[in-house]
Design an enzyme around this catalytic site. Structure first.
Site, PDB file in Angstrom:
ATOM      1  N   TYR A 146      54.506 118.675 -51.385  1.00  0.00           N
ATOM      2  CA  TYR A 146      53.104 118.277 -51.179  1.00  0.00           C
ATOM      3  C   TYR A 146      52.950 117.708 -49.778  1.00  0.00           C
ATOM      4  CZ  TYR A 146      52.584 119.154 -56.085  1.00  0.00           C
ATOM      5  OH  TYR A 146      52.563 119.802 -57.300  1.00  0.00           O
ATOM      6  N   SER A 147      51.936 118.197 -49.061  1.00  0.00           N
ATOM      7  CA  SER A 147      51.640 117.632 -47.743  1.00  0.00           C
ATOM      8  C   SER A 147      51.139 116.215 -47.933  1.00  0.00           C
ATOM      9  CB  SER A 147      50.536 118.434 -47.052  1.00  0.00           C
ATOM     10  OG  SER A 147      50.935 119.760 -46.884  1.00  0.00           O
ATOM     11  N   CYS A 345      45.947 124.774 -42.281  1.00  0.00           N
ATOM     12  CA  CYS A 345      46.692 124.429 -43.496  1.00  0.00           C
ATOM     13  C   CYS A 345      45.897 124.870 -44.722  1.00  0.00           C
ATOM     14  CB  CYS A 345      46.947 122.927 -43.550  1.00  0.00           C
ATOM     15  SG  CYS A 345      48.080 122.494 -44.880  1.00  0.00           S
ATOM     16  N   GLU A 385      50.676 125.936 -41.472  1.00  0.00           N
ATOM     17  CA  GLU A 385      51.388 125.725 -42.731  1.00  0.00           C
ATOM     18  C   GLU A 385      50.503 126.291 -43.837  1.00  0.00           C
ATOM     19  OE1 GLU A 385      54.434 122.360 -42.946  1.00  0.00           O
ATOM     20  OE2 GLU A 385      52.861 121.725 -44.311  1.00  0.00           O
ATOM     21  N   TYR A 387      50.435 129.130 -47.410  1.00  0.00           N
ATOM     22  CA  TYR A 387      51.265 129.907 -48.338  1.00  0.00           C
ATOM     23  C   TYR A 387      50.378 130.475 -49.425  1.00  0.00           C
ATOM     24  CZ  TYR A 387      50.860 125.749 -51.132  1.00  0.00           C
ATOM     25  OH  TYR A 387      50.338 124.690 -51.813  1.00  0.00           O
TER      26      TYR A 387
HETATM   27  P1  FAD Z   1      53.580 125.876 -61.356  1.00  0.00           P
HETATM   28  O1  FAD Z   1      53.859 125.451 -62.738  1.00  0.00           O
HETATM   29  O2  FAD Z   1      54.711 125.984 -60.412  1.00  0.00           O
HETATM   30  O3  FAD Z   1      52.765 127.218 -61.390  1.00  0.00           O
HETATM   31  C1  FAD Z   1      52.437 127.874 -60.185  1.00  0.00           C
HETATM   32  C2  FAD Z   1      52.162 129.320 -60.477  1.00  0.00           C
HETATM   33  O4  FAD Z   1      53.294 129.921 -61.055  1.00  0.00           O
HETATM   34  C3  FAD Z   1      50.997 129.549 -61.418  1.00  0.00           C
HETATM   35  O5  FAD Z   1      50.062 130.340 -60.741  1.00  0.00           O
HETATM   36  C4  FAD Z   1      51.589 130.292 -62.581  1.00  0.00           C
HETATM   37  O6  FAD Z   1      50.775 131.332 -63.052  1.00  0.00           O
HETATM   38  C5  FAD Z   1      52.854 130.866 -62.004  1.00  0.00           C
HETATM   39  N1  FAD Z   1      53.903 131.023 -63.049  1.00  0.00           N
HETATM   40  C6  FAD Z   1      53.989 130.425 -64.223  1.00  0.00           C
HETATM   41  N2  FAD Z   1      55.057 130.831 -64.911  1.00  0.00           N
HETATM   42  C7  FAD Z   1      55.670 131.701 -64.134  1.00  0.00           C
HETATM   43  C8  FAD Z   1      56.846 132.491 -64.276  1.00  0.00           C
HETATM   44  N3  FAD Z   1      57.590 132.437 -65.385  1.00  0.00           N
HETATM   45  N4  FAD Z   1      57.200 133.285 -63.249  1.00  0.00           N
HETATM   46  C9  FAD Z   1      56.476 133.325 -62.107  1.00  0.00           C
HETATM   47  N5  FAD Z   1      55.342 132.608 -61.910  1.00  0.00           N
HETATM   48  C10 FAD Z   1      54.934 131.829 -62.930  1.00  0.00           C
HETATM   49  N6  FAD Z   1      49.513 121.597 -53.484  1.00  0.00           N
HETATM   50  C11 FAD Z   1      48.549 120.653 -53.542  1.00  0.00           C
HETATM   51  O7  FAD Z   1      47.815 120.577 -54.537  1.00  0.00           O
HETATM   52  N7  FAD Z   1      48.384 119.766 -52.521  1.00  0.00           N
HETATM   53  C12 FAD Z   1      49.152 119.782 -51.406  1.00  0.00           C
HETATM   54  O8  FAD Z   1      48.977 118.975 -50.500  1.00  0.00           O
HETATM   55  C13 FAD Z   1      50.190 120.768 -51.337  1.00  0.00           C
HETATM   56  N8  FAD Z   1      50.993 120.827 -50.269  1.00  0.00           N
HETATM   57  C14 FAD Z   1      51.959 121.786 -50.191  1.00  0.00           C
HETATM   58  C15 FAD Z   1      52.763 121.833 -49.064  1.00  0.00           C
HETATM   59  C16 FAD Z   1      53.733 122.801 -48.954  1.00  0.00           C
HETATM   60  C17 FAD Z   1      54.590 122.844 -47.686  1.00  0.00           C
HETATM   61  C18 FAD Z   1      53.921 123.718 -50.003  1.00  0.00           C
HETATM   62  C19 FAD Z   1      54.977 124.794 -49.898  1.00  0.00           C
HETATM   63  C20 FAD Z   1      53.150 123.659 -51.139  1.00  0.00           C
HETATM   64  C21 FAD Z   1      52.145 122.687 -51.264  1.00  0.00           C
HETATM   65  N9  FAD Z   1      51.337 122.588 -52.384  1.00  0.00           N
HETATM   66  C22 FAD Z   1      50.338 121.654 -52.417  1.00  0.00           C
HETATM   67  C23 FAD Z   1      51.555 123.421 -53.590  1.00  0.00           C
HETATM   68  C24 FAD Z   1      52.525 122.693 -54.568  1.00  0.00           C
HETATM   69  O9  FAD Z   1      53.818 122.669 -54.001  1.00  0.00           O
HETATM   70  C25 FAD Z   1      52.637 123.383 -55.918  1.00  0.00           C
HETATM   71  O10 FAD Z   1      52.985 124.729 -55.702  1.00  0.00           O
HETATM   72  C26 FAD Z   1      51.360 123.327 -56.725  1.00  0.00           C
HETATM   73  O11 FAD Z   1      51.013 121.983 -57.024  1.00  0.00           O
HETATM   74  C27 FAD Z   1      51.553 124.065 -58.056  1.00  0.00           C
HETATM   75  O12 FAD Z   1      52.660 123.516 -58.721  1.00  0.00           O
HETATM   76  P2  FAD Z   1      52.703 123.424 -60.315  1.00  0.00           P
HETATM   77  O13 FAD Z   1      54.061 122.969 -60.687  1.00  0.00           O
HETATM   78  O14 FAD Z   1      51.555 122.653 -60.819  1.00  0.00           O
HETATM   79  O15 FAD Z   1      52.483 124.917 -60.729  1.00  0.00           O
HETATM   80  P1  NAP Z   2      40.152 125.947 -52.879  1.00  0.00           P
HETATM   81  O1  NAP Z   2      39.578 124.686 -53.365  1.00  0.00           O
HETATM   82  O2  NAP Z   2      40.237 127.109 -53.806  1.00  0.00           O
HETATM   83  O3  NAP Z   2      39.404 126.394 -51.567  1.00  0.00           O
HETATM   84  C1  NAP Z   2      39.788 127.508 -50.858  1.00  0.00           C
HETATM   85  C2  NAP Z   2      38.590 127.978 -50.068  1.00  0.00           C
HETATM   86  O4  NAP Z   2      39.032 128.955 -49.125  1.00  0.00           O
HETATM   87  C3  NAP Z   2      37.548 128.654 -50.949  1.00  0.00           C
HETATM   88  O5  NAP Z   2      36.280 128.341 -50.450  1.00  0.00           O
HETATM   89  C4  NAP Z   2      37.864 130.130 -50.762  1.00  0.00           C
HETATM   90  O6  NAP Z   2      36.730 130.967 -50.900  1.00  0.00           O
HETATM   91  C5  NAP Z   2      38.278 130.153 -49.316  1.00  0.00           C
HETATM   92  N1  NAP Z   2      39.067 131.320 -48.976  1.00  0.00           N
HETATM   93  C6  NAP Z   2      39.554 132.292 -49.790  1.00  0.00           C
HETATM   94  N2  NAP Z   2      40.227 133.207 -49.072  1.00  0.00           N
HETATM   95  C7  NAP Z   2      40.155 132.809 -47.785  1.00  0.00           C
HETATM   96  C8  NAP Z   2      40.649 133.348 -46.569  1.00  0.00           C
HETATM   97  N3  NAP Z   2      41.331 134.488 -46.534  1.00  0.00           N
HETATM   98  N4  NAP Z   2      40.401 132.679 -45.427  1.00  0.00           N
HETATM   99  C9  NAP Z   2      39.723 131.520 -45.438  1.00  0.00           C
HETATM  100  N5  NAP Z   2      39.213 130.970 -46.556  1.00  0.00           N
HETATM  101  C10 NAP Z   2      39.439 131.600 -47.717  1.00  0.00           C
HETATM  102  O7  NAP Z   2      41.564 125.647 -52.263  1.00  0.00           O
HETATM  103  P2  NAP Z   2      42.894 125.244 -52.988  1.00  0.00           P
HETATM  104  O8  NAP Z   2      42.954 125.819 -54.354  1.00  0.00           O
HETATM  105  O9  NAP Z   2      43.115 123.800 -52.783  1.00  0.00           O
HETATM  106  O10 NAP Z   2      43.872 126.112 -52.169  1.00  0.00           O
HETATM  107  C11 NAP Z   2      44.384 125.747 -50.960  1.00  0.00           C
HETATM  108  C12 NAP Z   2      45.695 126.509 -50.778  1.00  0.00           C
HETATM  109  O11 NAP Z   2      46.449 125.849 -49.803  1.00  0.00           O
HETATM  110  C13 NAP Z   2      46.549 126.540 -52.041  1.00  0.00           C
HETATM  111  O12 NAP Z   2      47.196 127.789 -52.101  1.00  0.00           O
HETATM  112  C14 NAP Z   2      47.508 125.394 -51.791  1.00  0.00           C
HETATM  113  O13 NAP Z   2      48.662 125.484 -52.566  1.00  0.00           O
HETATM  114  C15 NAP Z   2      47.723 125.564 -50.294  1.00  0.00           C
HETATM  115  N6  NAP Z   2      48.201 124.344 -49.577  1.00  0.00           N
HETATM  116  C16 NAP Z   2      49.166 124.493 -48.655  1.00  0.00           C
HETATM  117  C17 NAP Z   2      49.649 123.392 -47.980  1.00  0.00           C
HETATM  118  C18 NAP Z   2      50.749 123.559 -46.985  1.00  0.00           C
HETATM  119  O14 NAP Z   2      51.256 124.643 -46.825  1.00  0.00           O
HETATM  120  N7  NAP Z   2      51.142 122.488 -46.329  1.00  0.00           N
HETATM  121  C19 NAP Z   2      49.101 122.126 -48.215  1.00  0.00           C
HETATM  122  C20 NAP Z   2      48.069 122.016 -49.135  1.00  0.00           C
HETATM  123  C21 NAP Z   2      47.628 123.143 -49.817  1.00  0.00           C
HETATM  124  P3  NAP Z   2      36.440 131.873 -52.218  1.00  0.00           P
HETATM  125  O15 NAP Z   2      35.576 131.017 -53.082  1.00  0.00           O
HETATM  126  O16 NAP Z   2      35.727 133.057 -51.673  1.00  0.00           O
HETATM  127  O17 NAP Z   2      37.759 132.210 -52.818  1.00  0.00           O
END
Ligand code: FAD
Ligand code: NAP
Length: 387
Positions: A146-147, A345, A385, A387
Site C-alpha cells: 500500500y502506498s 499513480c 507507479e 499496475y
Molecule cells: P485480493 O484478495 O488479493 O484480490 C485481488 C484480485 O484477485 C481480485 O480481483 C480477485 O478477483 C482476484 N482473485 C481472487 N482469487 C483469485 C485466484 N484464485 N487467482 C487469481 N486471482 C484471484 N491499494 C489500495 O487500495 N491503496 C493503495 O494505496 C495501494 N497501493 C499499492 C501500491 C503498490 C506499489 C501496489 C503494487 C499495490 C497497491 N495497492 C493499493 C493494491 C493492494 O496491494 C492490493 O492489491 C489491493 O488492496 C487488493 O488486495 P486484496 O487482498 O483485498 O485483494
Molecule cells: P477508481 O476509484 O476506480 O477510479 C479510477 C478512475 O480512473 C475512474 O474514474 C476510471 O474511469 C478512470 N480510468 C479508467 N481507465 C482509465 C485510464 N486508462 N486512464 C485514466 N483513467 C482511467 O480507482 P481505484 O479503484 O482506486 O483504482 C486505482 C488503481 O490504482 C487500482 O488498480 C489500485 O490498485 C491502483 N493503485 C496503485 C498504486 C501504486 O502503484 N502505488 C497505489 C494506489 C492505487 P471509468 O469510470 O471510466 O472506469
C-alpha cells in the site's frame, strides 16, 4: 535552499526503539536501525556525498540492513520483512467515500500506530499482512503493498503513525466482472442473492479494522515516487482513485506539516480521476490547501461517470488525462521545464494518458515522443507507479 533536504532524506535522529515486538524473532533485528549508534554506523558505511557515482559504488560495497541509498540520500528500506513484520495497531479507520452504484464504492482512510519503529519518507509504500485465509487458503495471507498516504511525521505529526487509503475490493456476479468467490453462496449479508461474491483478502482486513486492532506491517519500501530535492522544482501529480496516496503524502509535506511548511518554492498541480463525485478523495484538504497557497497549488479533478469527453475514444468519459487536456498550453510549458517532475499513480492506462496529452505537442516542436520520454526518464523527472 529552502526545501529542507534533511526532511527528504532519511535522518532517523533520536528514533525511539520499537515499543512493540515483531511477531517473529529475526536475526536481522531491523529495529536496531532506530538506534543512534546504528545511524552513525550507517553514515560511515555510505560515506559523505562526493558525487552520485561514488556514493552508489560505496553503497554497493557496504550494504546496511534497513537503509538504501537513493540519489545519494539514505532512505529507510525494509526495516520489517514478511517473516518478521512489525506489530502495529489501528488508531482509526474512516470511510471517506459515499455509496454509489458501484459495489466497490468504499474507500477508507486508516491511521496505524507504528510507535516510531517504521520510519518512512514521502512516496514510499508499506506492506500489510492480513491474517487470511488467502486465495489458496494460506494463513497468514501474503503481503499486499500500500502506498503511504501520510507524510513522514504522520497525520498527527508525532512520527509514530502511518496512514493508508484503501479501496475495499468487492466483486459480485451480475454486477460487473466476478470470476472468483470466497464467500459461500447466500452468506454475504450485503449480497445474499448473488451466486458469487469475492471480497478482497487484505483490503477487507484493513477496511474492517477498528481502533486498537493489531496490524502486521512490513517495509517501508519504494524509491520511484520520492520528491525531488530541489525546493524550486514543480510537480504535476496524476492520480486515479487510491493512486492519490503518495500525493497526499507529498502535498502534506509541501504545504501542511510544521517541520516543512513554507520551504517549498515551486508549484504543484494535482489532477485526480474518480468515477463519481461521491468517490472524490480528500477533496476538502485539497481545497483548503488551494485557498492557503493559491500561487503554488492547483487542484483539478475528472469525474468519469458524470462528465462526458469526446476526446476519450474508449468510453467517452472524462478521465484524468482528458481533464489535463483542458489546460494543455500551461501544462506543456511546465512539462518542458527541466525543473518539472511528472508523477503518475493508479491505473496502468495513465502512462498512455500522458502520451495522449503531450505526444502531439512534442511532435509539433520537431521532437520524437519516445526520445522526449527517454530524456525525461534519464533526468529522473518522470515517476510512474501503476499496475
Ligand atoms: P485480493 O484478495 O488479493 O484480490 C485481488 C484480485 O484477485 C481480485 O480481483 C480477485 O478477483 C482476484 N482473485 C481472487 N482469487 C483469485 C485466484 N484464485 N487467482 C487469481 N486471482 C484471484 N491499494 C489500495 O487500495 N491503496 C493503495 O494505496 C495501494 N497501493 C499499492 C501500491 C503498490 C506499489 C501496489 C503494487 C499495490 C497497491 N495497492 C493499493 C493494491 C493492494 O496491494 C492490493 O492489491 C489491493 O488492496 C487488493 O488486495 P486484496 O487482498 O483485498 O485483494
Ligand atoms: P477508481 O476509484 O476506480 O477510479 C479510477 C478512475 O480512473 C475512474 O474514474 C476510471 O474511469 C478512470 N480510468 C479508467 N481507465 C482509465 C485510464 N486508462 N486512464 C485514466 N483513467 C482511467 O480507482 P481505484 O479503484 O482506486 O483504482 C486505482 C488503481 O490504482 C487500482 O488498480 C489500485 O490498485 C491502483 N493503485 C496503485 C498504486 C501504486 O502503484 N502505488 C497505489 C494506489 C492505487 P471509468 O469510470 O471510466 O472506469
Amino acid at each position: 535552499m529552502a526545501l529542507d533536504s534533511a526532511s527528504l532524506a532519511f535522518v532517523p535522529v533520536a528514533l525511539p526503539m520499537a515499543t512493540s515486538t515483531p511477531s517473529h524473532a529475526s536475526t536481522s533485528a531491523p529495529r536496531r536501525m532506530g538506534s543512534t549508534a546504528s545511524v552513525a554506523a550507517t553514515a560511515l558505511a555510505v560515506g559523505a556525498v562526493v558525487g552520485r557515482g561514488s556514493v552508489a559504488r560505496r553503497a554497493t560495497a557496504v550494504k546496511k540492513k534497513g537503509v538504501r541509498v537513493v540519489e545519494g540520500k539514505e532512505v529507510p528500506w525494509n526495516l520489517f520483512s514478511p517473516k518478521a513484520p512489525y506489530k502495529g495497531s489501528c488508531v482509526s479507520k474512516e470511510t471517506i467515500t459515499t455509496k454509489t452504484a458501484l459495489v466497490n464504492w468504499e474507500t477508507c482512510h486508516v491511521i496505524m500506530d507504528h510507535g516510531g519503529s517504521v520510519p518512512y519518507i514521502e512516496g514510499q509504500s508499506i506492506g500489510v499482512i492480513a491474517p487470511g485465509p488467502d486465495k489458496k487458503g494460506e494463513t497468514p495471507a501474503k503481503i499486499r503493498l500500500y502506498s503511504i498516504a501520510s507524510s513522514s511525521p504522520g497525520d498527527d505529526e508525532s512520527n509514530k503513525t502511518v496512514s493508508l487509503v484503501v479501496k475495499r475490493v468487492v466483486e459480485v456476479s451480475g454486477k460487473g466482472w466476478c470470476e472468483y468467490s470466497n464467500v459461500p453462496q447466500g452468506q454475504d449479508a450485503e449480497f445474499p442473492d448473488a451466486e458469487k461474491v469475492y471480497r478482497g483478502v487484505c483490503s477487507s482486513h484493513i477496511c474492517d479494522m477498528n481502533a486498537g486492532d493489531d496490524v502486521m506491517i512490513t517495509g517501508p519500501t519504494g524509491a520511484e515516487m520520492l520528491l525531488p530535492e530541489d525546493p524550486e522544482a514543480n510537480m504535476i501529480f496524476m492520480a486515479t482513485g487510491t493512486g492519490i496516496a503518495p500525493f497526499r503524502s507529498h502535498l502534506r509535506h509541501l504545504f501542511h506539516d510544521k517541520v516543512s511548511k513554507g520551504n517549498f518554492k515551486g508549484a504543484a498541480w494535482l489532477f485526480l480521476g474518480v468515477p463519481y463525485s461521491e468517490s472524490l478523495l480528500y477533496d476538502e484538504e485539497w481545497k483548503e490547501m488551494q485557498a492557503e497557497f493559491p500561487d503554488q497549488f492547483r487542484y483539478d479533478y475528472a469525474v468519469s461517470c458524470e462528465e462526458k469527453c469526446e476526446k476519450n475514444k474508449i468510453n467517452g468519459e472524462m478521465w484524468v488525462q482528458h481533464k489535463m487536456m483542458q489546460y494543455s498550453d500551461e501544462l506543456w510549458e511546465l512539462v518542458k521545464d527541466p525543473k518539472t517532475h511528472v508523477y503518475m499513480c493508479g491505473l496502468k492506462g495513465m502512462e498512455s494518458g500522458f502520451a495522449e496529452c503531450f505526444q502531439e505537442r512534442v511532435e509539433a516542436e520537431g521532437m520524437v515522443y519516445a526520445e522526449f520520454l527517454k530524456k525525461m526518464k534519464k533526468d529522473k523527472r518522470y515517476h510512474v507507479e501503476v499496475y
